[in-house]
Structures are given as C-alpha cells and as structure tokens.
Design a protein around this motif. Structure first.
Motif, mmCIF file in Angstrom:
data_model
loop_
_atom_site.group_PDB
_atom_site.id
_atom_site.type_symbol
_atom_site.label_atom_id
_atom_site.label_comp_id
_atom_site.label_asym_id
_atom_site.label_seq_id
_atom_site.Cartn_x
_atom_site.Cartn_y
_atom_site.Cartn_z
ATOM 1 N N PHE A 243 20.399 0.986 -23.106
ATOM 2 C CA PHE A 243 19.365 0.739 -22.098
ATOM 3 C C PHE A 243 19.199 2.021 -21.298
ATOM 4 O O PHE A 243 20.118 2.479 -20.619
ATOM 5 N N LEU A 244 18.002 2.606 -21.376
ATOM 6 C CA LEU A 244 17.747 3.895 -20.742
ATOM 7 C C LEU A 244 16.578 3.763 -19.768
ATOM 8 O O LEU A 244 15.507 3.269 -20.133
ATOM 9 N N VAL A 245 16.805 4.214 -18.535
ATOM 10 C CA VAL A 245 15.765 4.208 -17.509
ATOM 11 C C VAL A 245 15.390 5.651 -17.201
ATOM 12 O O VAL A 245 16.250 6.464 -16.857
ATOM 13 N N TYR B 276 0.813 -1.212 0.000
ATOM 14 C CA TYR B 276 0.000 0.000 0.000
ATOM 15 C C TYR B 276 0.852 1.271 0.000
ATOM 16 O O TYR B 276 0.319 2.374 -0.025
ATOM 17 N N GLY B 277 2.155 1.092 0.056
ATOM 18 C CA GLY B 277 3.045 2.245 0.068
ATOM 19 C C GLY B 277 3.108 2.934 -1.292
ATOM 20 O O GLY B 277 2.518 2.478 -2.286
ATOM 21 N N LYS B 278 3.846 4.025 -1.344
ATOM 22 C CA LYS B 278 3.974 4.791 -2.582
ATOM 23 C C LYS B 278 4.697 3.965 -3.635
ATOM 24 O O LYS B 278 5.707 3.337 -3.358
ATOM 25 N N LYS B 279 4.156 3.959 -4.844
ATOM 26 C CA LYS B 279 4.698 3.148 -5.934
ATOM 27 C C LYS B 279 5.693 3.954 -6.762
ATOM 28 O O LYS B 279 5.470 5.131 -7.057
ATOM 29 N N ASP B 280 6.815 3.318 -7.102
ATOM 30 C CA ASP B 280 7.771 3.906 -8.032
ATOM 31 C C ASP B 280 7.320 3.599 -9.455
ATOM 32 O O ASP B 280 6.753 2.531 -9.722
ATOM 33 N N ARG B 281 7.605 4.538 -10.369
ATOM 34 C CA ARG B 281 7.289 4.311 -11.777
ATOM 35 C C ARG B 281 8.483 4.728 -12.615
ATOM 36 O O ARG B 281 9.062 5.801 -12.402
ATOM 37 N N VAL B 282 8.834 3.873 -13.553
ATOM 38 C CA VAL B 282 9.961 4.167 -14.428
ATOM 39 C C VAL B 282 9.585 3.848 -15.870
ATOM 40 O O VAL B 282 8.791 2.943 -16.135
ATOM 41 N N GLY B 283 10.162 4.598 -16.779
ATOM 42 C CA GLY B 283 10.049 4.281 -18.188
ATOM 43 C C GLY B 283 11.330 3.594 -18.631
ATOM 44 O O GLY B 283 12.438 4.016 -18.256
ATOM 45 N N ILE B 284 11.196 2.515 -19.397
ATOM 46 C CA ILE B 284 12.354 1.757 -19.858
ATOM 47 C C ILE B 284 12.421 1.837 -21.379
ATOM 48 O O ILE B 284 11.454 1.481 -22.072
#
Length: 311
Positions: A95-97, A80-88
């Motif tokens: 390889f770019l994050v 339920y904690g804060k979610k991380d979001r990344v674009g790959i």
C-alpha cells in the motif's frame, strides 16, 4: 519511507521489500518517480500524479497487478480551504501513498496513525487501507453535526423574527458547502466500490469486508449530507412563507387603516362641495362639529376592528 509488518513493524528500503509481508509506503511525487519503475507501476500513473488536476477524481484505475486512484481530500469543517491530494497505489501486500499536495501534513498524519491501528501480527492489506481511508473521514462526523446545529440556530432566528437580509445568502452558502461535501463523498464511494470489485484479485475475499465497511461509512455520511440539504430546503421554504406572512400582515394593517380613514375622505368630499344652502357653512359650531364627527367615526371604526381582531 517503507514500513513492513512482520512480528513487528520495521522500516525498509524499497530494494529490500519482501512481497510476502504487508508493506506500506509514504513518499512525495519526486521520490515516487525514482522508484516507480522498480516497483512495477506504470509511467502513466506517475504522470497522473504529476499532472493531477483540481477536479474530483472519482475512479480507480485497475491494472493487472495493481490499482491506482487520486483522491482530492476535503476538510468537512472548511470546505473552501486548501484541498489535499494523494495518489494511492495498491499491489499485493503493498500500500503506497504518494503525497501530491499536503500543505498541513494531515494526510501524512493519517497514514502514520493507520500504521499503528492494528497489531503487526494481524495486519493485512485490507486493514491498512481501511485504517488510512477511515482516518481521512474520521473528523467529518463532528463537522456535519456542527452544521446540523447551525441549521437549528437558523430555524430559531426565523421563529424569533431575527432573520436579517443576509439570511438567504447564508442558506445559499450552506447549500453550496453541502453540495461540495456530497460530491466529495461520492468520490470516496466510487473509489471504495471499485476496490470492492477486486477485479485484479489483490485482496483476500474474507478481508474485503474492511473495504465494504469503509464504503458503508461514507454512504452514511452522504445520507447525513442529503438530510441536511433537505433541512436547508425546508428552512428556505419556511423563510419564504414567513416573509409572505409578514408581507400579508403589513398589507392587512394598511387595508384596515385605509378602511378606518376612508369615511374621512367621504366627509371631506361632502363638505368640500360648497353648496350655497349647506347649513353647516354658516353655523357657528360647524367647524368644530365636523372635527368631532370625524373623530367619532374613526374611534368607532377602530373599536369595531379591534373587536373583530382585524387590527
């Protein structure tokens, strides 16, 4: 910041990236906006990062020369904690994050750890992607194991008759957490399988096994979650059966008590008729006789019930 793997890992600017060497990059959405066109990525992919929604994004978008996905990362220890979001973003040897949301810098730490997982000379794009994605789920096994122990502890509460009124609420909350985790792993499996397809031929066939290895690991985690969900369902059924058994026991006691004291009702009704010629009405010891008779009846029935283990 970009890191290029030659004989050793060096930092380079995006203008100096050599496409013949494996390169990794980590940047914010704002930084990515400034280099998006120069690196050959679509503006639509940039807009997807800028407008990323909170729902799970489970598909990989495949273009002619690169693949792109947004991952919403869930902490298995705190669903339920804060979610991380990344674009790959994945191109040939790149390889770019893109950091969309990483409040605790955990995703950045996974990226930095992935850079040093394999030697620079042997580093390939597939190894780099595997190291990063595997780092994301690395701690999940411990969190899932802790949930298994929690379920065992709840089972012990039922067996020890210590389950409280909030027991069903605990089970419902655990089922919800497991469902969130299962959806999360489904997202990762979809992304891994899409990369395995290698439709734009970014990956080398011999090294695709690293992507397959990651997908298999996530599938095992999903299977573990399914087993835990099944255990919770069985525990819920066991608790319901326990409540039914407890209720049946209470009703059984009430039935036995009613049976024992039913003759007293008969005696009261009998002597409450007040017929004129009832000898006990005028007998000196009539009152005491009825009391003793009632006590003897109750005692006899109680002994009989205990002998037959009804009480």
């Amino acid at each position: 910041m970009f890191y290029q793997f030659e004989d050793e890992m060096t930092t380079v600017e995006f203008q100096s990236i050599d496409p013949h060497y494996v390169t990794a990059g980590y940047m914010t959405v704002g930084e990515f906006e400034g280099v998006c066109d120069s690196l050959g990525f679509s503006r639509f992919s940039l807009d997807s990062c800028k407008n990323a929604v909170s729902e799970f994004d489970s598909t990989v978008e495949v273009y002619d020369d690169y693949s792109f996905a947004i991952l919403r990362i869930t902490d298995a220890a705190d669903v339920y904690g804060k979610k991380d979001r990344v674009g790959i973003f994945i191109k040939k040897n790149l390889f770019l994050v893109v950091d969309i949301e990483d409040a605790d810098c955990s995703t950045r730490d996974c990226f930095l750890a992935a850079l040093g997982r394999y030697s620079c000379i042997s580093m390939t794009l597939e190894k780099l992607i595997f190291a990063f994605l595997d780092g994301i789920i690395k701690k999940d096994a411990g969190a899932i194991e802790n949930r298994a122990f929690q379920i065992t502890a709840l089972e012990e509460l039922v067996l020890q008759d210590k389950a409280t009124e909030k027991f069903n609420f605990l089970l419902l909350n655990m089922k919800k957490e497991l469902l969130i985790l299962r959806n999360y792993y489904e997202q990762l499996i979809d992304a891994g399988e899409a990369l395995e397809d290698n439709d734009n031929e970014i990956f080398e066939e011999p090294d695709l096994r690293y992507i397959t290895n990651f997908t298999d690991r996530v599938k095992r985690q999903r299977e573990n979650i399914d087993m835990l969900r099944s255990s919770v369902d069985h525990l819920q059924d066991a608790y319901s059966s326990y409540l039914d058994l407890k209720l049946n026991h209470v009703m059984s006691v009430f039935t036995v008590v009613t049976t024992i004291f039913f003759p007293l009702t008969l005696i009261v009704g009998w002597y409450g008729m007040n017929f004129k010629y009832m000898p006990e009405l005028t007998w000196k010891y009539g009152y005491l006789f009825v009391i003793i008779f009632s006590a003897v009846v109750v005692a006899a029935l109680t002994v009989l019930m205990k002998k037959r283990k009804w009480l």
